[in-house]
Design a protein around this motif. Sequence first.
Motif: not given
Length: 352
Positions: A11-39
């Motif tokens: 996505p577009r860059p976030g603050g301090e040069g980091f990539r933005a944690l957008d909706a796509g990444w939040r969905q990715w977090i949900a999918e991985n937790r549902l797959r029992h991936c560790t934090a």
Amino acid sequence: MSHDPAIPPAPRPGGEGFRALDAGWRQWIAENRLRHCTAESMLATMAQAGLDPAECERAIRAMEEDPAFLAARKFQQLNAKLASVMANQQRLRELDPLYGHVEKRSRVSPAEFMDKYVIGSRPVVLTDVARDWPAMRRWSPQDLRERFGHLEVEVQAERSADPLYEVNKLEHQRKTRLADFVDRVLAGGATNDYYLTANNEMLGRPGFAPLLDDIGTLPAFCDRSQLARRASFWFGPAGTVTPLHHDTLMLCHTQVVGRKRWRFISPLQTPLLYNHFEVYSPVDIDRPDLARYPLFAQATVLDVVVEPGETVFLPLGWWHQVSSLDVSLSFSYSNLAVPNEYRFDNPRITNW
């Protein structure tokens, strides 16, 4: 830990040069937790992708209290129960010491066939179906060329460059004279690059009607009057592979020329096959990627080589991968005189 879903596009860059944690990444977090991936594993992946580790850690913790995620957890429990029921039924079937063996049978009565193989849902190879078929004496690549070479057919081509050639089969359709295709098969050696498959629907055309005349007695459990509209013709070189998938009906597949290797997996083991899109599994039985698809290691694969004159019965929903060991001519038909139309609620997930 199972494999992570595809990383979202940048996505577009976030603050301090980091990539933005957008909706796509939040969905990715949900999918991985549902797959029992560790934090920890998720944080490592996200940091490597250029996201702010502190923001990612907060987002992962917050996901555990997200109302939509908690709802998804409830549906996950229901799905897990269904998968466990299927797994337990499969365990019972595998108590049969002959479960891993695909029988080769002759003189199977209609009653036994119905009870043991249709209702019992077991693949079998029938060795006497084609005993009086003129096709067994007549069919060959040269015969195809002589009788039908002037006719145009639709084949699949340029498959080798596409890992998803079966999913994308419509993109690989090419029209050619059958004579030219015969010459290509005979000269080209073993390859998976081109294949005349059931999708050609050539048997519905008047010019190919003589092929149906070469089909002799059908099993008693078939309805001859439906043959013309429920039959398919296959022709290709050694080396063709029909990847792992399931059909939505039952059928018979008679091998006329050459041999094919069939591998089967019970529909009760569908949860092990990563069936995210329609009727396909991404697992290649010849080269399973257990790092990406670890559950496949639990699947039981049945294996049989089908010789000329032999007929596979494919029960409802059984997964199968088929490889041609020789130049091959085959005839398949689904005109069973039993209910043979079924509905599957297939997924259409393309980004896992």
